[in-house]
Scaffold this active site. Structure first.
Site, PDB file in Angstrom:
ATOM      1  N   LYS A   7       0.817  -1.219   0.000  1.00  0.00           N
ATOM      2  CA  LYS A   7       0.000   0.000   0.000  1.00  0.00           C
ATOM      3  C   LYS A   7       0.850   1.267   0.000  1.00  0.00           C
ATOM      4  O   LYS A   7       0.369   2.332  -0.394  1.00  0.00           O
ATOM      5  CB  LYS A   7      -0.985  -0.020   1.175  1.00  0.00           C
ATOM      6  CG  LYS A   7      -1.923  -1.223   1.217  1.00  0.00           C
ATOM      7  CD  LYS A   7      -2.598  -1.496  -0.105  1.00  0.00           C
ATOM      8  CE  LYS A   7      -3.526  -2.699  -0.146  1.00  0.00           C
ATOM      9  NZ  LYS A   7      -3.002  -4.004   0.244  1.00  0.00           N
ATOM     10  N   TYR A  43     -12.288 -15.122   2.301  1.00  0.00           N
ATOM     11  CA  TYR A  43     -11.312 -14.086   2.630  1.00  0.00           C
ATOM     12  C   TYR A  43     -10.837 -14.213   4.079  1.00  0.00           C
ATOM     13  O   TYR A  43     -11.659 -14.326   4.983  1.00  0.00           O
ATOM     14  CB  TYR A  43     -11.941 -12.697   2.425  1.00  0.00           C
ATOM     15  CG  TYR A  43     -11.016 -11.574   2.842  1.00  0.00           C
ATOM     16  CD1 TYR A  43      -9.990 -11.143   2.013  1.00  0.00           C
ATOM     17  CD2 TYR A  43     -11.161 -10.959   4.089  1.00  0.00           C
ATOM     18  CE1 TYR A  43      -9.125 -10.132   2.407  1.00  0.00           C
ATOM     19  CE2 TYR A  43     -10.300  -9.944   4.483  1.00  0.00           C
ATOM     20  CZ  TYR A  43      -9.288  -9.546   3.642  1.00  0.00           C
ATOM     21  OH  TYR A  43      -8.419  -8.544   4.035  1.00  0.00           O
ATOM     22  N   TYR A  76      -3.021 -12.723   2.261  1.00  0.00           N
ATOM     23  CA  TYR A  76      -2.706 -12.363   0.867  1.00  0.00           C
ATOM     24  C   TYR A  76      -1.511 -13.151   0.321  1.00  0.00           C
ATOM     25  O   TYR A  76      -1.656 -14.051  -0.498  1.00  0.00           O
ATOM     26  CB  TYR A  76      -2.422 -10.855   0.760  1.00  0.00           C
ATOM     27  CG  TYR A  76      -3.587  -9.986   1.092  1.00  0.00           C
ATOM     28  CD1 TYR A  76      -4.550  -9.694   0.139  1.00  0.00           C
ATOM     29  CD2 TYR A  76      -3.741  -9.443   2.377  1.00  0.00           C
ATOM     30  CE1 TYR A  76      -5.632  -8.876   0.437  1.00  0.00           C
ATOM     31  CE2 TYR A  76      -4.821  -8.629   2.686  1.00  0.00           C
ATOM     32  CZ  TYR A  76      -5.760  -8.354   1.714  1.00  0.00           C
ATOM     33  OH  TYR A  76      -6.819  -7.553   2.007  1.00  0.00           O
TER      34      TYR A  76
END
Ligand code: PLP
Length: 334
Positions: A50, A264, A290
């Site tokens: 990010k 998820y 992830y």
């Protein structure tokens, strides 16, 4: 690509390393040479992808005169952690709206990223039900802050709009420059595919530098078709912003959904194996949500012979290791 057209902060400290992974390659049979792009080592508290996106998003906020950042994420969001991190560094207030995608998963006293939100001084944390309209929730928060005389700026989940994805077009160009300098032929790139800014930005950037290296995205939540459409749409918007000509062929967007598991953030055996294997062969920490699932996909493709013998495959490590400390029991079970 001309990135100087856009507001941008200076959060990178030069290119992140590209490393060969000899022990991991050998552990997987030695037919494929695995390389890694270490975006887990990006600046910003505890690193991760990010930071590249926020270089552009927070610069846009500052250019618009914002003094408060609002963003959203899951309860262990790396994006929320890095937004809090760069907001702190810029002297901006940061407010988080967290989506409890798994019922009962928000725990005020949880470790991992959750611990870091407060440590980094976020001004407020709102927790909302899974499936909520996150943009509506953030807009409501923005209205309240405006009434209090503030100038808020909303960064969408994962900073995955065309502004944030621009950071990954930068990464694609950076990667191609490194490969040229290293005289390293990469046959395939594997990336995690979540809110899609990373995957879309990489595809657009590769197109922008005419790199012609196929990219595979490993989904962390959605089915293949749905994810490919989201990546494709964002890639088109990002290509338009960057004036990358020639169009984005739909077939260049390729996602795999076999490694998501029950959903998820929910652990899978293959994720646990991948995290342990990277740690024990290369001393590289992945994350459970992830990079661990993306690496599980990479490992499976290598084992199934999906890459030709002698192929060089580059794995984009997007970071996330603080989340490991919220999943310790998962990894302690043998
Ligand atoms: C957000 C995130 C991703 C996914 O990137 P997107 O741009 O949201 O698809 C991958 N890895 C980590 C560690 C992340 O925090």
């Amino acid at each position: 690509m001309n990135f100087t057209k856009f507001p941008r902060r200076n959060y990178l400290q030069g290119p992140t390393p590209i490393e060969f992974l000899p022990a991991l390659s050998t552990a997987l049979g030695g037919d494929v040479n695995l390389y890694i792009k270490r975006d887990d080592l990006l600046p910003g508290s505890a690193g991760g992808n990010k930071t590249r996106k926020l270089e552009f998003c927070i610069a846009d906020a500052l250019a618009k005169g914002a003094d408060v950042i609002i963003t959203c994420g899951a309860v262990q969001s790396n994006h929320a952690r890095l937004t809090a991190s760069w907001s702190a560094k810029e002297g901006l207030d940061c407010h988080l709206i967290l989506e409890e995608r798994v019922k009962g998963s928000y725990k005020k006293d949880a470790g991992g990223n959750n611990f870091l939100f407060e440590l980094l001084g976020v001004k407020s944390i709102g927790v909302v039900e899974g499936g909520s309209d996150m943009m509506a929730k953030m807009s409501k928060k923005a209205d309240a802050l405006k009434s209090a005389g503030k100038t808020p700026y909303i960064i969408p989940g994962g900073a995955s709009n065309a502004i944030g994805a621009t950071g990954y077009a930068v990464c694609a160009e950076e990667t191609m420059n490194q490969l040229n300098e290293m005289r390293l032929v990469i046959d395939h790139i594997v990336v995690p595919s979540g809110s899609a800014g990373t995957h879309a930005g990489m595809v657009v950037g590769m197109m922008g530098v005419n790199g012609n290296i196929p990219i595979s995205g490993m989904n962390v939540s959605r089915p293949k078709e749905a994810q490919e459409e989201i990546v494709y749409k964002l890639a088109l918007e990002t290509a338009k912003r960057l004036e990358v000509k020639g169009g984005i062929p739909r077939e260049d967007i390729v996602c795999f959904d076999q490694y998501v598991g029950p959903g998820y953030s929910l652990p899978t055996n293959a994720m646990v194996e991948a995290v342990k294997l990277f740690a024990r062969t290369e001393a590289i920490l992945l994350d459970p949500v992830y990079s661990g699932k993306a690496a599980a996909g990479l490992i499976d493709l290598v084992r199934k012979g999906r890459f030709p013998k002698g192929a060089n495959v580059l794995f984009l490590h997007t970071g996330g290791s603080p989340a490991l400390y919220a999943y310790m029991d998962t990894f302690r079970q043998e």
